[in-house]
Every structure is written in structure tokens, then in C-alpha cells.
Write a protein that holds these residues in place. Structure first.
Motif, PDB file in Angstrom:
ATOM      1  N   SER A   1       0.835  -1.206   0.000  1.00 26.20           N
ATOM      2  CA  SER A   1       0.000   0.000   0.000  1.00 26.20           C
ATOM      3  C   SER A   1       0.870   1.257   0.000  1.00 26.20           C
ATOM      4  CB  SER A   1      -0.968  -0.001   1.178  1.00 26.20           C
ATOM      5  OG  SER A   1      -0.267  -0.097   2.401  1.00 26.20           O
ATOM      6  N   LEU A   2       1.993   1.235   0.710  1.00 28.10           N
ATOM      7  CA  LEU A   2       2.932   2.362   0.695  1.00 28.10           C
ATOM      8  C   LEU A   2       3.515   2.542  -0.697  1.00 28.10           C
ATOM      9  CD1 LEU A   2       4.638   4.593   1.994  1.00 28.10           C
ATOM     10  CD2 LEU A   2       6.264   2.805   2.686  1.00 28.10           C
ATOM     11  N   ALA A   3       3.896   1.443  -1.331  1.00 31.70           N
ATOM     12  CA  ALA A   3       4.433   1.522  -2.690  1.00 31.70           C
ATOM     13  C   ALA A   3       3.407   2.141  -3.636  1.00 31.70           C
ATOM     14  CB  ALA A   3       4.858   0.141  -3.180  1.00 31.70           C
ATOM     15  N   GLY A   4       2.145   1.821  -3.433  1.00 31.22           N
ATOM     16  CA  GLY A   4       1.092   2.399  -4.266  1.00 31.22           C
ATOM     17  C   GLY A   4       1.000   3.908  -4.123  1.00 31.22           C
ATOM     18  N   VAL A   5       1.095   4.398  -2.899  1.00 28.56           N
ATOM     19  CA  VAL A   5       1.059   5.841  -2.658  1.00 28.56           C
ATOM     20  C   VAL A   5       2.272   6.519  -3.296  1.00 28.56           C
ATOM     21  CG1 VAL A   5       1.158   7.648  -0.893  1.00 28.56           C
ATOM     22  CG2 VAL A   5      -0.290   5.639  -0.541  1.00 28.56           C
ATOM     23  N   LEU A   6       3.449   5.936  -3.085  1.00 33.92           N
ATOM     24  CA  LEU A   6       4.671   6.530  -3.634  1.00 33.92           C
ATOM     25  C   LEU A   6       4.646   6.528  -5.163  1.00 33.92           C
ATOM     26  CD1 LEU A   6       7.275   5.023  -1.154  1.00 33.92           C
ATOM     27  CD2 LEU A   6       6.256   7.316  -1.120  1.00 33.92           C
ATOM     28  N   GLN A   7       4.146   5.445  -5.758  1.00 31.24           N
ATOM     29  CA  GLN A   7       4.046   5.385  -7.217  1.00 31.24           C
ATOM     30  C   GLN A   7       3.061   6.433  -7.730  1.00 31.24           C
ATOM     31  OE1 GLN A   7       5.780   3.177  -9.420  1.00 31.24           O
ATOM     32  NE2 GLN A   7       5.040   4.711 -10.864  1.00 31.24           N
ATOM     33  N   ALA A   8       1.936   6.593  -7.048  1.00 31.78           N
ATOM     34  CA  ALA A   8       0.952   7.589  -7.464  1.00 31.78           C
ATOM     35  C   ALA A   8       1.516   9.007  -7.349  1.00 31.78           C
ATOM     36  CB  ALA A   8      -0.329   7.445  -6.647  1.00 31.78           C
ATOM     37  N   ALA A   9       2.318   9.279  -6.304  1.00 32.75           N
ATOM     38  CA  ALA A   9       2.957  10.591  -6.166  1.00 32.75           C
ATOM     39  C   ALA A   9       3.949  10.818  -7.309  1.00 32.75           C
ATOM     40  CB  ALA A   9       3.652  10.716  -4.813  1.00 32.75           C
ATOM     41  N   HIS A  10       4.710   9.786  -7.633  1.00 30.10           N
ATOM     42  CA  HIS A  10       5.635   9.877  -8.769  1.00 30.10           C
ATOM     43  C   HIS A  10       4.873  10.198 -10.052  1.00 30.10           C
ATOM     44  CE1 HIS A  10       7.285   7.991 -12.393  1.00 30.10           C
ATOM     45  NE2 HIS A  10       8.429   8.512 -11.983  1.00 30.10           N
ATOM     46  N   ASP A  11       3.794   9.455 -10.308  1.00 34.09           N
ATOM     47  CA  ASP A  11       3.025   9.664 -11.532  1.00 34.09           C
ATOM     48  C   ASP A  11       2.411  11.056 -11.568  1.00 34.09           C
ATOM     49  OD1 ASP A  11       3.692   7.097 -12.277  1.00 34.09           O
ATOM     50  OD2 ASP A  11       1.743   6.238 -11.747  1.00 34.09           O
ATOM     51  N   HIS A  12       2.011  11.558 -10.404  1.00 33.33           N
ATOM     52  CA  HIS A  12       1.449  12.911 -10.319  1.00 33.33           C
ATOM     53  C   HIS A  12       2.488  13.948 -10.745  1.00 33.33           C
ATOM     54  CE1 HIS A  12      -1.182  16.069  -8.899  1.00 33.33           C
ATOM     55  NE2 HIS A  12      -0.240  16.518  -8.096  1.00 33.33           N
ATOM     56  N   ALA A  13       3.739  13.761 -10.332  1.00 31.94           N
ATOM     57  CA  ALA A  13       4.803  14.698 -10.719  1.00 31.94           C
ATOM     58  C   ALA A  13       5.240  14.481 -12.164  1.00 31.94           C
ATOM     59  CB  ALA A  13       6.004  14.549  -9.780  1.00 31.94           C
ATOM     60  N   ALA A  14       5.415  13.235 -12.552  1.00 25.39           N
ATOM     61  CA  ALA A  14       6.010  12.929 -13.857  1.00 25.39           C
ATOM     62  C   ALA A  14       5.017  13.027 -15.005  1.00 25.39           C
ATOM     63  CB  ALA A  14       6.616  11.520 -13.825  1.00 25.39           C
ATOM     64  N   ARG A  15       3.733  12.821 -14.722  1.00 23.07           N
ATOM     65  CA  ARG A  15       2.777  12.747 -15.819  1.00 23.07           C
ATOM     66  C   ARG A  15       1.530  13.578 -15.584  1.00 23.07           C
ATOM     67  NH1 ARG A  15       4.200   8.190 -18.922  1.00 23.07           N
ATOM     68  NH2 ARG A  15       2.084   8.007 -19.707  1.00 23.07           N
ATOM     69  N   GLY A  16       1.376  14.119 -14.402  1.00 26.27           N
ATOM     70  CA  GLY A  16       0.183  14.890 -14.077  1.00 26.27           C
ATOM     71  C   GLY A  16       0.499  16.368 -13.959  1.00 26.27           C
ATOM     72  N   LYS A  17       0.022  16.970 -12.869  1.00 26.15           N
ATOM     73  CA  LYS A  17       0.167  18.408 -12.643  1.00 26.15           C
ATOM     74  C   LYS A  17       1.620  18.880 -12.654  1.00 26.15           C
ATOM     75  CE  LYS A  17      -0.769  21.814  -9.020  1.00 26.15           C
ATOM     76  NZ  LYS A  17      -1.299  21.969  -7.663  1.00 26.15           N
ATOM     77  N   GLY A  18       2.488  18.119 -12.023  1.00 27.65           N
ATOM     78  CA  GLY A  18       3.897  18.525 -11.973  1.00 27.65           C
ATOM     79  C   GLY A  18       4.522  18.579 -13.343  1.00 27.65           C
ATOM     80  N   HIS A  19       4.217  17.600 -14.160  1.00 28.70           N
ATOM     81  CA  HIS A  19       4.759  17.585 -15.529  1.00 28.70           C
ATOM     82  C   HIS A  19       4.203  18.745 -16.342  1.00 28.70           C
ATOM     83  CE1 HIS A  19       6.409  16.026 -19.230  1.00 28.70           C
ATOM     84  NE2 HIS A  19       5.219  16.162 -19.788  1.00 28.70           N
ATOM     85  N   THR A  20       2.915  18.998 -16.203  1.00 28.72           N
ATOM     86  CA  THR A  20       2.285  20.088 -16.949  1.00 28.72           C
ATOM     87  C   THR A  20       2.895  21.433 -16.573  1.00 28.72           C
ATOM     88  OG1 THR A  20       0.231  18.837 -17.052  1.00 28.72           O
ATOM     89  CG2 THR A  20       0.079  21.204 -17.455  1.00 28.72           C
ATOM     90  N   ARG A  21       3.130  21.632 -15.279  1.00 24.08           N
ATOM     91  CA  ARG A  21       3.654  22.926 -14.815  1.00 24.08           C
ATOM     92  C   ARG A  21       5.158  23.077 -15.013  1.00 24.08           C
ATOM     93  NH1 ARG A  21       0.758  24.693  -9.201  1.00 24.08           N
ATOM     94  NH2 ARG A  21      -1.270  25.139 -10.105  1.00 24.08           N
ATOM     95  N   HIS A  22       5.914  21.984 -14.829  1.00 16.78           N
ATOM     96  CA  HIS A  22       7.364  22.133 -14.750  1.00 16.78           C
ATOM     97  C   HIS A  22       8.171  21.278 -15.712  1.00 16.78           C
ATOM     98  CE1 HIS A  22       6.462  24.409 -11.190  1.00 16.78           C
ATOM     99  NE2 HIS A  22       5.892  23.360 -10.632  1.00 16.78           N
ATOM    100  N   GLY A  23       7.592  20.224 -16.239  1.00 17.40           N
ATOM    101  CA  GLY A  23       8.387  19.320 -17.052  1.00 17.40           C
ATOM    102  C   GLY A  23       7.907  19.184 -18.484  1.00 17.40           C
ATOM    103  N   ASP A  24       6.998  20.078 -18.889  1.00 20.47           N
ATOM    104  CA  ASP A  24       6.412  19.995 -20.223  1.00 20.47           C
ATOM    105  C   ASP A  24       7.461  20.049 -21.320  1.00 20.47           C
ATOM    106  OD1 ASP A  24       3.873  19.402 -20.909  1.00 20.47           O
ATOM    107  OD2 ASP A  24       3.224  21.465 -21.228  1.00 20.47           O
ATOM    108  N   ASP A  25       8.570  20.697 -21.040  1.00 18.98           N
ATOM    109  CA  ASP A  25       9.621  20.816 -22.049  1.00 18.98           C
ATOM    110  C   ASP A  25      10.683  19.731 -21.863  1.00 18.98           C
ATOM    111  OD1 ASP A  25      10.718  21.679 -19.687  1.00 18.98           O
ATOM    112  OD2 ASP A  25      11.438  23.587 -20.458  1.00 18.98           O
ATOM    113  N   ASP A  26      10.306  18.652 -21.211  1.00 20.74           N
ATOM    114  CA  ASP A  26      11.194  17.509 -20.962  1.00 20.74           C
ATOM    115  C   ASP A  26      12.395  17.864 -20.091  1.00 20.74           C
ATOM    116  OD1 ASP A  26       9.593  15.679 -22.317  1.00 20.74           O
ATOM    117  OD2 ASP A  26      10.481  16.229 -24.245  1.00 20.74           O
ATOM    118  N   THR A  27      12.197  18.796 -19.178  1.00 21.59           N
ATOM    119  CA  THR A  27      13.238  19.148 -18.222  1.00 21.59           C
ATOM    120  C   THR A  27      13.289  18.089 -17.129  1.00 21.59           C
ATOM    121  OG1 THR A  27      12.814  21.485 -18.618  1.00 21.59           O
ATOM    122  CG2 THR A  27      14.055  20.930 -16.630  1.00 21.59           C
ATOM    123  N   PRO A  28      14.453  17.478 -16.888  1.00 21.64           N
ATOM    124  CA  PRO A  28      14.548  16.468 -15.821  1.00 21.64           C
ATOM    125  C   PRO A  28      14.205  17.077 -14.458  1.00 21.64           C
ATOM    126  CG  PRO A  28      16.512  16.439 -17.204  1.00 21.64           C
ATOM    127  CD  PRO A  28      15.711  17.648 -17.602  1.00 21.64           C
TER     128      PRO A  28
END
Length: 139
Positions: A50-77
Motif C-alpha cells: 500500500s505504501l508503494a502504491g502511494v509513492l508510485q501515485a505521487a511519482h506519476d502525479h509529478a512525472a505525468r500529471g500536474k507537476g509535468h504540466t507545470r514544470h516538465g512539459d519541455d522535458d526538463t529532468p
């Protein structure tokens, strides 16, 4: 009586979902971001799936959700995005302050019954904590 959260986190382990959990990491991430998530992280201890699920969802939120839209749209690591740049300039007070602000926002969201929005805020908290860890490890 307050409404319980509509989003519950879990992860599948070796062919079977954690008992009594309606979401796997994959389905949760798709529900929250509308995009196909990365494959789930490897879970070395099923007792912490269950912890791994939360951590994976947080990663996906940054890498593919709001975080990516705001900060990584230009493929910035992640290490080159504003969160890390500002942390390097200002210090650990930056992510710590963001964590405090987001925790206060999440608490108020729960009080208003905005459970899914509060979950997103907690994903942000996890990601700011990860930024702090990365900054510490850079020193």
C-alpha cells in the motif's frame, strides 16, 4: 458524519491485488491524471504494497500529471526543474515551507469534503520531501 475519501491507494503484488482495496496503482494513477501511468514500482515486501502504491501515485502525479504540466512539459529532468533550482539557491527551508503550506491546504480541503484534492496536495508533499532528500544527497 464526514464522507470518506473516494480514492484509496493500493498496488498489485504477484498477480493478486491487496485485499479489500478497489484501486491498483495503475488504475488510481489513470483515474487521477487521465494518462497511462508508468509500470508500478517493484515491491520488495508485500507488507508495504500500500505504501508503494502511494509513492508510485505521487511519482506519476509529478512525472505525468500536474507537476509535468507545470514544470516538465519541455522535458526538463526533475533535478533541473524549479523546485530543485530554488532549493539549491535558498536551502531546505524552501521544500520544508512548501510541505507545511500544502499540509495546511490539504487539511482544509478534507474539512470541506474535498478528499481527492487533498490527496493531490499530499502527493505534492511527498514530492517536495523527495526534492529535499535529493538536495541533501547532493551535498
Amino acid at each position: 458524519m464526514t464522507k470518506q475519501p473516494t480514492v484509496i491507494l493500493a498496488v498489485e503484488t504477484e498477480g493478486s491485488a491487496a485485499p479489500n482495496w478497489p484501486y491498483t496503482t495503475r488504475s488510481l494513477a489513470m483515474d487521477m491524471s487521465g494518462v497511462q501511468p508508468e509500470p508500478p514500482a517493484v515491491v520488495s515486501d508485500p507488507m508495504y504494497a500500500s505504501l508503494a502504491g502511494v509513492l508510485q501515485a505521487a511519482h506519476d502525479h509529478a512525472a505525468r500529471g500536474k507537476g509535468h504540466t507545470r514544470h516538465g512539459d519541455d522535458d526538463t529532468p526533475f533535478l533541473d526543474q524549479p523546485t530543485m533550482q530554488i532549493t539549491r539557491m535558498i536551502g531546505l527551508g524552501y521544500p520544508a515551507g512548501q510541505i507545511m503550506k500544502k499540509a495546511d491546504e490539504a487539511k482544509r480541503m478534507v474539512e470541506r469534503g474535498e478528499y481527492d484534492a487533498a490527496v493531490y496536495e499530499f502527493f505534492g508533499i511527498i514530492n517536495y520531501a523527495a526534492a529535499a532528500v535529493l538536495a541533501i544527497r547532493e551535498t
